[in-house]
Enzyme design. Sequence first.
Site, mmCIF file in Angstrom:
data_model
loop_
_atom_site.group_PDB
_atom_site.id
_atom_site.type_symbol
_atom_site.label_atom_id
_atom_site.label_comp_id
_atom_site.label_asym_id
_atom_site.label_seq_id
_atom_site.Cartn_x
_atom_site.Cartn_y
_atom_site.Cartn_z
ATOM 1 N N GLU A 10 0.835 -1.200 0.000
ATOM 2 C CA GLU A 10 0.000 0.000 0.000
ATOM 3 C C GLU A 10 0.874 1.256 0.000
ATOM 4 O O GLU A 10 1.689 1.457 0.905
ATOM 5 C CB GLU A 10 -0.915 -0.011 1.223
ATOM 6 C CG GLU A 10 -1.897 -1.178 1.216
ATOM 7 C CD GLU A 10 -2.549 -1.400 2.572
ATOM 8 O OE1 GLU A 10 -2.446 -0.496 3.427
ATOM 9 O OE2 GLU A 10 -3.146 -2.483 2.784
ATOM 10 N N SER A 44 -5.575 -4.249 1.012
ATOM 11 C CA SER A 44 -5.950 -5.637 1.277
ATOM 12 C C SER A 44 -4.699 -6.416 1.657
ATOM 13 O O SER A 44 -3.984 -6.931 0.790
ATOM 14 C CB SER A 44 -6.617 -6.267 0.040
ATOM 15 O OG SER A 44 -6.833 -7.658 0.244
ATOM 16 N N GLU A 45 -4.424 -6.470 2.949
ATOM 17 C CA GLU A 45 -3.229 -7.172 3.412
ATOM 18 C C GLU A 45 -3.264 -8.647 3.035
ATOM 19 O O GLU A 45 -2.240 -9.232 2.654
ATOM 20 C CB GLU A 45 -3.069 -7.016 4.924
ATOM 21 C CG GLU A 45 -2.602 -5.659 5.378
ATOM 22 C CD GLU A 45 -3.668 -4.574 5.260
ATOM 23 O OE1 GLU A 45 -3.321 -3.384 5.185
ATOM 24 O OE2 GLU A 45 -4.866 -4.937 5.239
ATOM 25 N N ALA A 48 2.752 -2.939 11.333
ATOM 26 C CA ALA A 48 2.648 -4.322 11.787
ATOM 27 C C ALA A 48 1.251 -4.627 12.317
ATOM 28 O O ALA A 48 0.767 -5.759 12.214
ATOM 29 C CB ALA A 48 3.693 -4.606 12.868
ATOM 30 N N ASP A 49 0.584 -3.608 12.849
ATOM 31 C CA ASP A 49 -0.770 -3.777 13.373
ATOM 32 C C ASP A 49 -1.764 -4.189 12.301
ATOM 33 O O ASP A 49 -2.837 -4.725 12.606
ATOM 34 C CB ASP A 49 -1.255 -2.469 13.997
ATOM 35 C CG ASP A 49 -0.216 -1.790 14.850
ATOM 36 O OD1 ASP A 49 0.875 -1.492 14.322
ATOM 37 O OD2 ASP A 49 -0.476 -1.546 16.032
ATOM 38 N N TYR A 50 -1.435 -3.931 11.017
ATOM 39 C CA TYR A 50 -2.347 -4.220 9.921
ATOM 40 C C TYR A 50 -2.192 -5.640 9.370
ATOM 41 O O TYR A 50 -2.890 -6.023 8.422
ATOM 42 C CB TYR A 50 -2.113 -3.248 8.752
ATOM 43 C CG TYR A 50 -2.408 -1.798 9.040
ATOM 44 C CD1 TYR A 50 -3.013 -1.385 10.221
ATOM 45 C CD2 TYR A 50 -2.073 -0.823 8.101
ATOM 46 C CE1 TYR A 50 -3.270 -0.054 10.467
ATOM 47 C CE2 TYR A 50 -2.336 0.519 8.343
ATOM 48 C CZ TYR A 50 -2.931 0.900 9.525
ATOM 49 O OH TYR A 50 -3.186 2.219 9.770
ATOM 50 N N PRO A 72 -5.273 -9.337 9.029
ATOM 51 C CA PRO A 72 -6.032 -9.954 7.933
ATOM 52 C C PRO A 72 -5.192 -10.901 7.075
ATOM 53 O O PRO A 72 -5.732 -11.801 6.429
ATOM 54 C CB PRO A 72 -6.503 -8.746 7.107
ATOM 55 C CG PRO A 72 -6.539 -7.621 8.074
ATOM 56 C CD PRO A 72 -5.380 -7.864 8.982
ATOM 57 N N HIS A 105 -1.474 1.369 15.627
ATOM 58 C CA HIS A 105 -0.302 1.724 14.836
ATOM 59 C C HIS A 105 0.988 1.555 15.639
ATOM 60 O O HIS A 105 2.027 2.090 15.250
ATOM 61 C CB HIS A 105 -0.371 3.180 14.355
ATOM 62 C CG HIS A 105 -1.504 3.468 13.427
ATOM 63 N ND1 HIS A 105 -2.787 3.651 13.869
ATOM 64 C CD2 HIS A 105 -1.546 3.586 12.081
ATOM 65 C CE1 HIS A 105 -3.579 3.891 12.828
ATOM 66 N NE2 HIS A 105 -2.847 3.857 11.736
#
Length: 339
Positions: free
Chosen positions: A31, A61-62, A86-88, A91, A131
Amino acid sequence: MAVMQMSMVEAVRNGLDVMMTRDPRVIVFGEDVGYFGGVFRCTQGLQQKHGKLRCFDTPISESGIVGAAIGMAAYGLRPCVEIQFADYMYPAYDQITQEASRIRYRSNGDFTCPLVIRMPTGGGIFGGETHSQSPEALFTHVSGLKTVIPSNPQDAKGLLIAAIEDPDPVIVLEPKRLYHGPFDGHHEREAMSWKGHPLGEVPEGHYHVPLGHAAIRREGGDLTILTYGTMVHVALAAVEEQGIDAEVIDLRSLIPLDLETIEASVRKTGRCVVAHEATLTSGFGAELAARVQETCFYHLEAPVGRVAGWDVPYPHAQEWFYFPGPERVGRALREAMEA
């Protein structure tokens, strides 16, 4: 080999550039990593230099990013993808743990997954609970994954190159507090700067830091500190403030883990403190403490100490109190010495 002054962001960017130039199979995507150059500018200029087929933006879209990268890696490419924080990654956790980590085993060695997943980790930007997490233990628990965390620009580039060249999936966690510096571990709030002050000397061109090799950042005889990432600098500051002759080991690579260096140090000093930014319970420090107890029990003069973040959702307003600073690390060092 000539060296250059670089921040960690610049070192990561340079490592990607070196590998994209050296190996046409290396593909960078995620992204905002293309035209924009990433939210932390780690990929700035790569699309302009290497083209939109080698460095490109993806939808938000991870799962799709990692899923596509797994297919590319199995096909023979060497994708290096960025999860913006890293928090994302949650998924994509199914793709990482159920697919990428198991391809070699499931295919009886017919397929490998030379995939690198880069993620900014930890706090330091007042990003709050979504985050600022440090999820390294979620990866070290999964067989088939390798996990590395650099503490300086030279290692950031060298570990990244080693990860890209590795035949199996590697998670590269990059501490946000070390991206731009300077950071000396003492006065953390004052040390943060987003103006790009150089952090260290980085060799030009291609080199790698082997996975599974820790670095002794300070030699000592009274106590061993096991740590990684940002906490390496905090540990060094704590040792200086306390005046304890401690040996500070920068793990660099969590999996594979350099047990030989750890055991040699603890058997020499007889005392051990583990420090990390992630929450205490089930953090990677628990694994380190267990390994030390199993292999060095008869050399220990005191219980293994742990210093970590609080067992609470990541606090926004109290971010700088959440971080284990030199004072909290120093308290653990004194307790170990007095035990």
